[in-house]
Design a protein around this motif. Structure first.
Motif, PDB file in Angstrom:
ATOM      1  N   GLU A  25       0.566  -1.177   0.147  1.00 26.54           N
ATOM      2  CA  GLU A  25       0.085   0.126  -0.162  1.00 26.54           C
ATOM      3  C   GLU A  25       0.859   1.255   0.022  1.00 26.54           C
ATOM      4  OE1 GLU A  25      -2.711  -0.509   3.407  1.00 26.54           O
ATOM      5  OE2 GLU A  25      -3.322  -2.397   2.595  1.00 26.54           O
ATOM      6  N   VAL A  26       2.016   1.427   0.805  1.00 22.13           N
ATOM      7  CA  VAL A  26       2.645   2.730   0.859  1.00 22.13           C
ATOM      8  C   VAL A  26       3.917   2.534  -0.004  1.00 22.13           C
ATOM      9  CG1 VAL A  26       4.174   4.001   2.617  1.00 22.13           C
ATOM     10  CG2 VAL A  26       1.968   2.764   3.318  1.00 22.13           C
ATOM     11  N   LEU A  27       4.779   1.537   0.089  1.00 23.45           N
ATOM     12  CA  LEU A  27       5.910   1.519  -1.022  1.00 23.45           C
ATOM     13  C   LEU A  27       5.503   1.457  -2.334  1.00 23.45           C
ATOM     14  CD1 LEU A  27       9.083   1.445  -1.352  1.00 23.45           C
ATOM     15  CD2 LEU A  27       8.844  -0.863  -1.021  1.00 23.45           C
ATOM     16  N   PHE A  28       4.935   0.438  -2.596  1.00 24.67           N
ATOM     17  CA  PHE A  28       4.669   0.337  -4.128  1.00 24.67           C
ATOM     18  C   PHE A  28       3.190   0.938  -4.507  1.00 24.67           C
ATOM     19  CE2 PHE A  28       7.575  -3.189  -3.735  1.00 24.67           C
ATOM     20  CZ  PHE A  28       8.298  -2.841  -4.920  1.00 24.67           C
ATOM     21  N   GLY A  29       2.257   1.256  -3.493  1.00 21.04           N
ATOM     22  CA  GLY A  29       0.940   2.005  -3.552  1.00 21.04           C
ATOM     23  C   GLY A  29       1.034   3.282  -3.767  1.00 21.04           C
ATOM     24  N   ASP A  30       1.993   3.912  -2.983  1.00 22.49           N
ATOM     25  CA  ASP A  30       2.131   5.563  -2.911  1.00 22.49           C
ATOM     26  C   ASP A  30       3.459   5.889  -3.629  1.00 22.49           C
ATOM     27  OD1 ASP A  30       1.844   7.982  -2.208  1.00 22.49           O
ATOM     28  OD2 ASP A  30       2.322   7.682  -0.124  1.00 22.49           O
ATOM     29  N   VAL A  31       4.489   5.398  -2.790  1.00 22.57           N
ATOM     30  CA  VAL A  31       5.951   6.080  -3.159  1.00 22.57           C
ATOM     31  C   VAL A  31       6.148   5.751  -4.704  1.00 22.57           C
ATOM     32  CG1 VAL A  31       8.363   5.887  -2.779  1.00 22.57           C
ATOM     33  CG2 VAL A  31       6.786   5.981  -0.771  1.00 22.57           C
ATOM     34  N   TRP A  32       5.953   4.542  -5.165  1.00 16.29           N
ATOM     35  CA  TRP A  32       6.364   4.255  -6.496  1.00 16.29           C
ATOM     36  C   TRP A  32       5.517   4.959  -7.533  1.00 16.29           C
ATOM     37  CZ3 TRP A  32      10.131   1.468  -9.491  1.00 16.29           C
ATOM     38  CH2 TRP A  32      11.199   0.943  -8.407  1.00 16.29           C
ATOM     39  N   GLU A  33       4.462   5.291  -7.207  1.00 16.84           N
ATOM     40  CA  GLU A  33       3.311   5.926  -7.983  1.00 16.84           C
ATOM     41  C   GLU A  33       3.458   7.639  -8.042  1.00 16.84           C
ATOM     42  OE1 GLU A  33       1.648   3.973 -10.078  1.00 16.84           O
ATOM     43  OE2 GLU A  33       2.539   2.307  -9.266  1.00 16.84           O
ATOM     44  N   ARG A  34       4.142   7.936  -7.293  1.00 18.06           N
ATOM     45  CA  ARG A  34       4.394   9.407  -7.176  1.00 18.06           C
ATOM     46  C   ARG A  34       4.795   9.887  -8.627  1.00 18.06           C
ATOM     47  NH1 ARG A  34       4.776  12.348  -2.865  1.00 18.06           N
ATOM     48  NH2 ARG A  34       6.556  13.596  -3.454  1.00 18.06           N
TER      49      ARG A  34
END
Length: 107
Positions: A25-34
């Motif tokens: 959710e955070v690493l691949f769902g948020d950080v990688w999607e910035r």
């Protein structure tokens, strides 16, 4: 509707479900999607950091992802070669070996 568990869920979901959730959710769902960097550039940065820090346990996954994100074999090999002088010869040799194995498996 069932969906395939993520790589994190498969790897650690049974022992550390919250860490797997945060990875998804955070690493691949948020950080990688910035929007600030492309997935290709994020892969290059991530591979560089993993080689430099000798985080070989995560490197294979990210080398494969880097290829999926558009980095070419030659670019990854050149990155690893360049890092030999900044991050250490053993780090680069280990990374080159992993890249070679990944490319052999892909053929």
């Amino acid at each position: 509707m069932t969906h395939e568990p993520s790589a994190a869920q498969k790897a650690i979901g049974d022992i550390a479900p919250k860490l797997a959730d945060l990875t998804d959710e955070v690493l691949f769902g948020d950080v990688w999607e910035r929007e600030g960097l492309s997935p290709r550039d994020r892969s290059l940065v991530t591979v560089t950091a993993l080689v430099a820090l000798y985080r070989s346990d995560q490197l294979g996954f990210h080398l494969k992802l880097a290829l999926e994100n558009g980095l070419r074999e030659q670019e990854l090999a050149e990155t690893i070669t360049h890092l030999a002088f900044y991050a250490g010869w053993p780090n680069a040799m280990g990374a080159a070996g992993q890249l070679k194995a990944i490319l052999a498996d892909a053929d």
